[in-house]
Every structure is written in C-alpha cells, then in structure tokens.
Design a protein around this motif. Structure first.
Motif, PDB file in Angstrom:
ATOM      1  N   PRO A  62      17.967   9.245 -16.498  1.00  0.00           N
ATOM      2  CA  PRO A  62      16.848   8.689 -15.710  1.00  0.00           C
ATOM      3  C   PRO A  62      16.729   7.184 -15.829  1.00  0.00           C
ATOM      4  CG  PRO A  62      16.150  10.577 -17.002  1.00  0.00           C
ATOM      5  CD  PRO A  62      17.540  10.246 -17.454  1.00  0.00           C
ATOM      6  N   SER A  63      16.886   6.648 -17.077  1.00  0.00           N
ATOM      7  CA  SER A  63      16.657   5.206 -17.227  1.00  0.00           C
ATOM      8  C   SER A  63      17.841   4.380 -16.727  1.00  0.00           C
ATOM      9  CB  SER A  63      16.344   4.866 -18.691  1.00  0.00           C
ATOM     10  OG  SER A  63      17.394   5.341 -19.509  1.00  0.00           O
ATOM     11  N   THR A  64      19.046   4.876 -16.988  1.00  0.00           N
ATOM     12  CA  THR A  64      20.196   4.058 -16.586  1.00  0.00           C
ATOM     13  C   THR A  64      20.535   4.254 -15.118  1.00  0.00           C
ATOM     14  OG1 THR A  64      21.600   5.812 -17.411  1.00  0.00           O
ATOM     15  CG2 THR A  64      21.304   3.888 -18.828  1.00  0.00           C
ATOM     16  N   LEU A  65      20.553   5.513 -14.695  1.00  0.00           N
ATOM     17  CA  LEU A  65      20.958   5.758 -13.311  1.00  0.00           C
ATOM     18  C   LEU A  65      19.804   5.645 -12.322  1.00  0.00           C
ATOM     19  CD1 LEU A  65      23.559   8.668 -13.455  1.00  0.00           C
ATOM     20  CD2 LEU A  65      23.917   6.268 -12.915  1.00  0.00           C
ATOM     21  N   GLY A  66      18.607   5.921 -12.818  1.00  0.00           N
ATOM     22  CA  GLY A  66      17.439   5.965 -11.925  1.00  0.00           C
ATOM     23  C   GLY A  66      17.340   4.784 -10.979  1.00  0.00           C
ATOM     24  N   PRO A  67      17.247   3.566 -11.517  1.00  0.00           N
ATOM     25  CA  PRO A  67      17.079   2.398 -10.639  1.00  0.00           C
ATOM     26  C   PRO A  67      18.235   2.257  -9.664  1.00  0.00           C
ATOM     27  CG  PRO A  67      16.736   1.804 -12.945  1.00  0.00           C
ATOM     28  CD  PRO A  67      17.251   3.207 -12.935  1.00  0.00           C
TER      29      PRO A  67
END
Ligand SMILES: Nc1nc2c(ncn2[C@@H]2O[C@H](COP(=O)(O)OP(=O)(O)O)[C@@H](O)[C@H]2O)c(=O)[nH]1
Ligand SMILES: [Mg+2]
Lengths: 283, 165
Positions: A62-67
């Motif tokens: 979520p944090s790395t790929l999300g954006p």
C-alpha cells in the motif's frame, strides 16, 4: 476490445512500476536460494527470513505502490476514459447506488431534523400557553403511550357510532368520515379489501385502526407508542370486542345465548362501555 | 337522538360539486377553481323541525369523466346521493340517463337527487327545452354562485333520509 484486452490494460496500469520491485525481490530470493544450496545446514535460520521478507513485501504494497498506482490510474483514466469506464462500470455502479441511497437517507434525516425543529417551536408555544416548561412538555411527550380518544365507526358509511375521549378537541363525526375515506382509499388502491390499514401517523399522534365485521375502531394514542403498548392496546380492544361488541353490534352469539332477545344498543350505552374498557386502560 | 347520514356528491369535473357544498355549509362562493383530489368530507347539521335535527356527512368526490372508475369503497354504505351536472356543458349531461343507471346499479335503493347547477349562466326557459329535448328529469336547478335553491336541495335530502331511518 475484449475482456482480455481490458484486463491487460488494467494489469499494465496497476503493475507497470511494480516490475522493479518484483525483480529486486526475486533477486533476493535467488540469492537466498544460493545461500540455501551452499549452506543447507542453515536452512532452519533462513526459512523464517524468507517468510519475513514476503510479509514485508505484502505490507509495503500500500505505501510503496499505492501512490504510483493512483498516479498511473489518473493518467490512464485521462487517456483511456472509455475503456476504464467499461472495466470499472460494474464496480462503480454498485458504489454509486450505495452513495445515492445514503444521500437519500441523509436527506430524510435532515428533513426529520427540520421537523424536529418545528416541533420544538410548537413546544415553546405550547409551554407559553400551558404554563408548563419545555422540559416538562418533552417529558410528557416521551411519556408512556396514552389512549386519547376512541372512535367506534360503521365500516362502510364511516358514520360515527359512539366515542370516548378524554378531551373533545375535534369534530369526531368529520374525522370518522375522513379516516374511513383514507382507509377505503388505501385498501382499494392496493386492491386488497381483505387486508386492512393498521395505523395512521398524524403529527404527534398515532391512530390505531382495528376492523371488525360491521364496524371498526380508531384509537388515537399520544406518547411513545411502542410494540409493547400496541400489544396491550390490542388486548384491550379484543377484550371490549369479545365481551360487548361482538354480541351487541355484530350480533355474533354464543350458542347458549341465542334465545336472548336482540336489543338495539343505544349510543349512551355503547359510550358507557367504551369508557369502562378504555377509560383507565394502561398501555 | 341525533342521526348522522352519509351523503355522496357525484358528477363530472367542474360541475360545481365542491361549490354547492361550500355554499350550503359556509354560505360562501369562490371563483377560484381548486380541483378536489380524492375525497373531501364536511358536515352540516340540518334542522328538519323543532328538536329534530340530522347530521349530513357530505362526501365530495373528485370529479370523473368515467363513472365506473369511481372507487366503490367511497360509495359503500352511503345513505343518499346527489348527482350534479353543469347546465352550460352538454358533455356533463349528454349521457345523464346512462350515468344514472351506473350509479343506481352501484348503489341500489338509495335516495338520489339530480341537480343541474350554474343556473345563473343560462335562461331558465331555455333550460326546460333543453331538458325535454334530452329527456332528462331534473330534481333541482341550482346556482352555487347566487345560492339559488341550494339549501332546498340539501333540505330535501335531509327530509328523505329522516323518513328513511
Ligand atoms: N357561474 C357559476 N359558476 C360556478 C357555479 N358553481 C361552480 N362554479 C364554478 O365552476 C368551477 C368548478 O366548480 P367546483 O365546485 O370546483 O366543481 P367540482 O369539480 O364539481 O367540485 C369553479 O370555477 C366555480 O367557481 C355556479 O353555480 N355558477
Ligand atoms: Mg370539487
């Protein structure tokens, strides 16, 4: 464009920048594998490490790929609007429906609040006239359900046969006609004379309706009309019906009373009976 | 003891049913045409003779161009009927006899009074000719606007219902 193409686009959008990440991980896994092969005796120590790595990978999505996903989606949506709409429509449709339903609910609540506001003003005005303070009046309203009025009405014509009330405030004959018209309308509109309109809400009052063979009763209730009050009220009604009305108005006789002469009951007599059964009933 | 009787007022759109009732109950008239939706109920106590009164519960039904579409439930248990037509509009009385047959079949053995309304708009002599030509038998010719014979009509109904009971 077929389903597969659409899926490909979505995959592209979602996983494009993820490749590097995958590569990195697979490299590490390969390294570990090598290490494993070289140093089989350490396998016990290594196994948990792999699991940990994989977990970290999962957690970091979520944090790395999300954006990245968001940004890519934004771009892709711009360029392939129609495709995206096609692909996402089934999901969005449901979301939109839910959203609209929720908005309707909110609107309903807003309206209720507005009405609540009106009611509060009414209370203020009432309190000026009745000498009670607003809190007392609110408590009055929240108080247990009370029978305010009982109307016994001829079913077809809507003519009032008899009534009992704690305070006569309305023209009961006209109200009887109107209730009958509303009842007829609703029952007719749903094309079900066999089913009966059960209750009508009117401002702070509930009007409970109970049909019998030739007559029906309309009982006006103030206060908090709960299911348990309704239960109790129905007991009172059926008690009245069985002990008085069935025999005297519907001419339903028990076998052992069939020899009794039929008397027409006078209005005062019925009203005495109504008072007896409903006057002190606690519901 | 005071009796109460249900009286249904029927007829096509705009013939003056609501106006007749308003004239009778509140002795007033308005040119504003407000369509009656569903049914409107009013009451008037009529004195027939000394100490003998009767409550008329008047059911003002919304107008309809097809009598068989009237909700039967509204007609149930009625003690009297007033059928109103508009003397200036042939479409409201062209099929009067047929209309009355429908009403009588829906509500048999019930006093029925036939009223031609808006008499203020026509010449009474012409009316007689008109009624003869269409073989109409009309009980009252009224004007809700001027009040002409409005009370008579409802008094007649009250008397009929008083004898009935
Ligand atoms: N000139 C005249 N107009 C009338 C009379 N009675 C009713 N009207 C008018 O006719 C229209 C329809 O009347 P209304 O009572 O609403 O008819 P309803 O649909 O039968 O209830 C209104 O504009 C009334 O003002 C009458 O006796 N004379
Ligand atoms: Mg009307």
């Amino acid at each position: 464009m077929n389903e597969n193409d659409k899926l490909e686009i979505l995959k592209d959008i979602l996983f494009d920048d993820g490749h590097k990440f995958e590569e990195k991980i697979s490299k590490r896994v390969k390294n570990l594998e090598q290490t494993l092969n070289q140093k089989k005796k350490f396998s016990d120590k290594v196994d948990p490490l792999i699991t940990q790595q994989l977990n970290e990978f999962k957690e970091s999505i979520p944090s790395t790929l999300g954006p990245v996903i968001t940004a890519t989606l934004k771009q892709e949506i711009k360029h392939h609007k129609d495709d995206v709409v096609d692909a996402l429509y089934p999901v969005l449709g449901k979301m939109v429906k839910k959203y609209v339903a929720q908005e309707m609910q909110l609107l309903q609540e807003k309206i209720d609040n507005q009405l609540g506001f009106l009611k509060r003003w009414k209370l203020k005005i009432n309190s000026i006239f009745s000498g009670k303070n607003e809190e007392e009046l609110v408590l009055d309203q929240l108080a247990v359900a009370k029978i305010e009025q009982v109307l016994l009405i001829e079913k077809d014509s809507g003519i009032l046969k008899a009534s009992f009330s704690k305070s006569k405030t309305i023209d009961e004959e006209m109200v009887s006609g109107m209730l009958t018209a509303i009842k007829s309308f609703v029952e007719d509109a749903f094309n079900q004379r066999s089913q009966n309109l059960e209750s009508i809400e009117y401002e702070l009052y509930q009007i409970h309706l109970q049909s019998f063979a030739t007559h029906y009763m309309a009982i006006v209730i103030s206060g908090n009309y709960t299911t348990s009050s309704k239960d109790k009220l129905q007991d009172v009604i059926f008690n009245f019906y069985n002990s008085f009305m069935a025999m005297n108005l519907d001419l339903v006789f028990e076998t052992d009373t069939t020899n009794k002469p039929i008397e027409t009951v006078s209005k005062p007599r019925i009203e005495r009976e109504l008072k007896k059964y409903f006057g002190n009933a606690k519901i | 003891m005071q009796k109460s009787k249900k009286v249904v007022v029927l007829g096509h759109f705009g013939v003056g049913k609501t106006s007749l009732i308003r004239r009778f109950v509140t002795n007033s008239f308005s040119d504003n045409y407000k369509v009656t939706i569903g049914v409107h109920i009013t009451k008037k106590v009529v004195e027939i003779s000394n100490e003998n009164t009767i409550s008329l519960i008047l059911w003002d039904l919304e107008g309809t161009d097809k009598l068989d579409t009237i909700r039967n439930a509204y007609l149930l248990g009625t003690h009297g009927l007033v059928f109103v037509f508009d003397v200036t509009r042939p479409s409201t009385f062209e099929h009067l006899n047929n209309d009355l047959d429908i009403v009588r079949s829906k509500v048999p053995n019930t006093p029925l009074i036939i009223v031609g309304n808006k008499s203020d708009l026509v010449d009474l002599a012409e009316l007689d000719v008109l009624f003869k030509k269409n073989s109409l038998s009309v009980d009252f010719v009224t004007s809700a606007k001027t009040g002409e014979t409005v009370d008579d009509l409802f008094l007649k109904m009250a008397t009929l219902l008083n004898e009935d009971a």
